[in-house]
Structure formats: C-alpha cells, structure tokens
Design an enzyme around this catalytic site. Structure first.
Site, short mmCIF file in Angstrom:
data_model
loop_
_atom_site.label_atom_id
_atom_site.label_comp_id
_atom_site.label_asym_id
_atom_site.label_seq_id
_atom_site.Cartn_x
_atom_site.Cartn_y
_atom_site.Cartn_z
N ARG A 1 11.22 3.83 4.22
CA ARG A 1 10.74 2.87 5.23
C ARG A 1 11.94 2.05 5.70
O ARG A 1 12.74 1.58 4.87
CB ARG A 1 9.66 1.95 4.66
CG ARG A 1 9.32 0.79 5.59
CD ARG A 1 8.14 0.00 5.13
NE ARG A 1 6.89 0.74 5.30
CZ ARG A 1 5.68 0.22 5.15
NH1 ARG A 1 5.55 -1.06 4.82
NH2 ARG A 1 4.61 0.94 5.32
N HIS B 1 4.33 5.76 11.82
CA HIS B 1 3.92 5.60 10.42
C HIS B 1 2.98 6.79 10.16
O HIS B 1 1.75 6.63 10.11
CB HIS B 1 3.22 4.26 10.24
CG HIS B 1 2.99 3.84 8.82
ND1 HIS B 1 3.15 4.70 7.75
CD2 HIS B 1 2.59 2.65 8.29
CE1 HIS B 1 2.86 4.05 6.63
NE2 HIS B 1 2.53 2.80 6.93
N ARG C 1 0.81 -1.22 0.00
CA ARG C 1 0.00 0.00 0.00
C ARG C 1 0.84 1.27 0.00
O ARG C 1 0.65 2.17 -0.84
CB ARG C 1 -0.90 0.01 1.25
CG ARG C 1 -2.11 -0.88 1.16
CD ARG C 1 -2.42 -1.49 2.52
NE ARG C 1 -1.48 -2.56 2.77
CZ ARG C 1 -1.72 -3.83 2.46
NH1 ARG C 1 -2.90 -4.18 2.03
NH2 ARG C 1 -0.80 -4.75 2.62
N THR C 2 1.77 1.38 0.94
CA THR C 2 2.48 2.66 1.14
C THR C 2 3.36 2.99 -0.06
O THR C 2 3.34 4.11 -0.57
CB THR C 2 3.32 2.59 2.43
OG1 THR C 2 2.50 2.06 3.48
CG2 THR C 2 3.83 3.96 2.81
N LYS D 1 25.26 -5.40 -1.01
CA LYS D 1 26.72 -5.55 -1.19
C LYS D 1 27.48 -4.96 -0.01
O LYS D 1 28.68 -4.74 -0.08
CB LYS D 1 27.16 -4.85 -2.48
CG LYS D 1 26.51 -5.38 -3.74
CD LYS D 1 26.96 -4.55 -4.94
CE LYS D 1 26.11 -4.85 -6.15
NZ LYS D 1 26.22 -3.77 -7.15
N1 CP Z 1 -0.42 -0.08 5.91
C1 CP Z 1 0.79 -0.34 5.38
O1 CP Z 1 1.80 0.30 5.75
O2 CP Z 1 0.78 -1.30 4.41
P1 CP Z 1 2.04 -1.73 3.55
O3 CP Z 1 3.00 -2.42 4.48
O4 CP Z 1 1.51 -2.64 2.47
O5 CP Z 1 2.68 -0.48 2.98
#
Ligand code: CP
Length: 311
Positions: free
Chosen positions: A106, A134, A56-57, A84
């Site tokens: 992330r 998040h 999603r993100t 590496k």
């Molecule tokens: N909600 C969320 O962060 O989903 P993803 O891990 O798929 O990005």
C-alpha cells in the site's frame, strides 16, 4: 522478468474477476466456524509492506496468507528504513533480495506498485495506491453483494461521498461496469470529478443524494479523506446534513437495499449510527469477506497462475 501480481481491476477480464469471486466462496467459513487452514501455500512467504495506515487490509492479508499455510511478514513504513531516507526502489529491491514469493503493498502515490512491478521479479499485490485503485476491496465488495443473492448485472449501485480521492470508487466502477451495472457517483461538486463519468461504461454523476439513492440496490458510502484534501474541509455537521446517510434515505431505495462502506467509518459524518448498525448494513460482512477474497487472490498469484487457470 517481472511476474504477474494483481495491480488493479481495470486490467482484469470479467472471467478473471469471476474466477477469484468463485474461489473466494470456497474459502468462506460456515456460520459460527473459523476460516479453514490449508497447506496450499506451504513454504511460501508473503511480505506486507504498508506505507499508509490500515486496519482491515493489512490484517486480512496477513490472516489470509497464514490460513493458506504461507509465512507472512508485515512491515510498516514507520518501522522500516524509509525513515532513514531509503528510497522506495531501494526498499523494494532490498525486500526482494530476501526472496519472498509476493509483496503486498500500500502506498500513498498513485501508480507506485505499477512502476515498481516493471523492475521487480517478485509479484506485487496492490493493497491501495493513492487515489487510483484498491482492487481487493472491489473484489470483496462484489463477493458481499453476490452473497446477498443479487446478480451484479443490471444492479443500480450508488457510490456516495468523497469520490475524488477514492481508490475504492475507481476499482468498484471498473469491476461493476464489466458486469453491466448502473453506477451513480454522488458527492459535493468539489469532490466529484467530471472525468470519472468517462472511465467506464454505465457511470453517471449527480450531486443530489436523493437522486443517487432512488431505486438503488446497493448504497456504498465513502469516507471523506481529509488526509488527501488540500482545500478547507466541510465541517462534519454540514457534510452530514447534505451527504450523510440516514434511515429516511433508505425508503427511497429498493426495499432490499444493502448499505456498504469500505471502512473506516466516521459516524455522524458520512453515515448515521442507526444505518451503520441496521439490518441493511453489510459493513462487517465486507470485512469478513476480505479474508476469503484475499486468500483467493494470494492463491491465484502465488500458485503461478492468474485466475481463470492461465499459467
Ligand atoms: N477498506 C480499507 O482499505 O480499510 P483499511 O484502510 O483499514 O485497510
């Protein structure tokens, strides 16, 4: 000198949050239409750097950047020179040398983007750091609640599941608390750290799922993050019998309760299919709002302004 990105909800004011939520509404598509195309960020480049998996993100940040007219490049750790032996700092400096306008990042280490932002002139947008924050998930969750006509002020929100490992729970607690919501965190004692009751006003803890759900306006279910657990995990069926959301639970909540989940969902572990696919579920609305909210965030960061109009 580091430029300002978006590292967490904790550091934002309520006005800054509200400005992003209001702007996201401008980017929401009309029913049965696609997201609009804009040239607001024409000529800008956004790098998505994901050291953890994401559906999603990552996808929604990429779509959001492109819908605003920016160029978007996505890199995963598996496809980068991290494999590496390159360090995190060297990877970020290397990408920054290519002069992107923002890096969406992330990472599994809590605080990684905050640490890097101290040294990097390129603004970083936190797409999830370990068990810490998040921020764009909490923003899109708030946008989804508001879309149902509810006010955030005074809402009773039950957040249920693996609270200990959840950056989604933390960012939502910070955001909802700034609006004076009542937040009930619920899960097995081993996944419910007592310290979380102190991170923001309005938070209570319970291990009893019925108690958490009673009179709730919003039920937010969380995945059990097996990848972050060091102890033996509960078997799925046992977890589901104590902390899985089933249709009968909804009768305890307010009649217009909405059910949320940041995804990915594990049917039969934390939520039943009947609830996930029910009229009360707004899980796919959350996904859709991920694009408009991330458009608002990227615009705010890349237009050289923070939400609220500050230069
Ligand atoms: N909600 C969320 O962060 O989903 P993803 O891990 O798929 O990005």
């Amino acid at each position: 000198m580091p430029r300002e990105g978006l590292l967490g909800i904790d550091a934002l004011t309520r006005d800054e949050i509200q400005a992003i939520l209001d702007r996201a509404r401008d980017f929401q598509p009309k029913p049965n239409e696609s997201f609009g195309r804009f040239e607001i960020l024409k000529g800008r480049t956004v790098v998505n750097l994901f050291f953890e998996t994401s559906t999603r993100t990552r996808t929604s940040f990429e779509i959001a950047a492109k819908r605003l007219g920016a160029d978007a490049v996505s890199i995963t750790a598996q496809a980068s020179s991290v494999t590496k032996g390159e360090s995190l700092v060297d990877t970020l400096n290397t990408l920054a040398a290519m002069r992107p306008d923002a890096i969406v990042m992330r990472h599994s280490a809590s605080g990684a983007p905050h640490f890097l932002q101290r040294y990097l002139a390129t603004p970083i947008v936190n797409a999830g750091d370990g068990t810490h924050e998040h921020p764009t998930q909490a923003l899109l969750d708030a946008r989804t609640i508001l879309d149902r006509g509810a006010r955030l002020e005074g809402l009773r929100v039950a957040i249920i599941g693996d609270i200990a490992h959840s950056r989604v729970a933390r960012s939502n607690v910070y955001l909802l608390s700034k609006y004076g919501a009542e937040i009930v965190l619920c899960g097995p004692a081993s996944l419910l750290p007592k310290e979380l009751a102190k991170i923001a006003p309005g938070v209570t803890l319970t291990t009893n799922m019925d108690e958490a759900i009673r009179n709730a306006d919003v039920i937010m279910m969380l995945r059990v993050q097996l990848e972050r657990q060091h102890e033996a995990a509960f078997p799925a069926s046992e977890y589901f019998s104590f902390y899985g959301l089933r249709l009968e639970h909804l009768r305890l909540a307010k009649p217009d309760v909405i059910v949320m989940h940041p995804g990915p969902i594990n049917r039969g572990r934390e939520i039943s299919s009947e609830v996930a696919d029910s009229q009360r579920s707004v899980i796919l609305n959350q996904v859709e709002n991920g694009i408009s909210v991330r458009m608002a965030v990227l615009e705010s960061v890349l237009a050289g302004k923070r939400a609220g109009g500050k230069e």
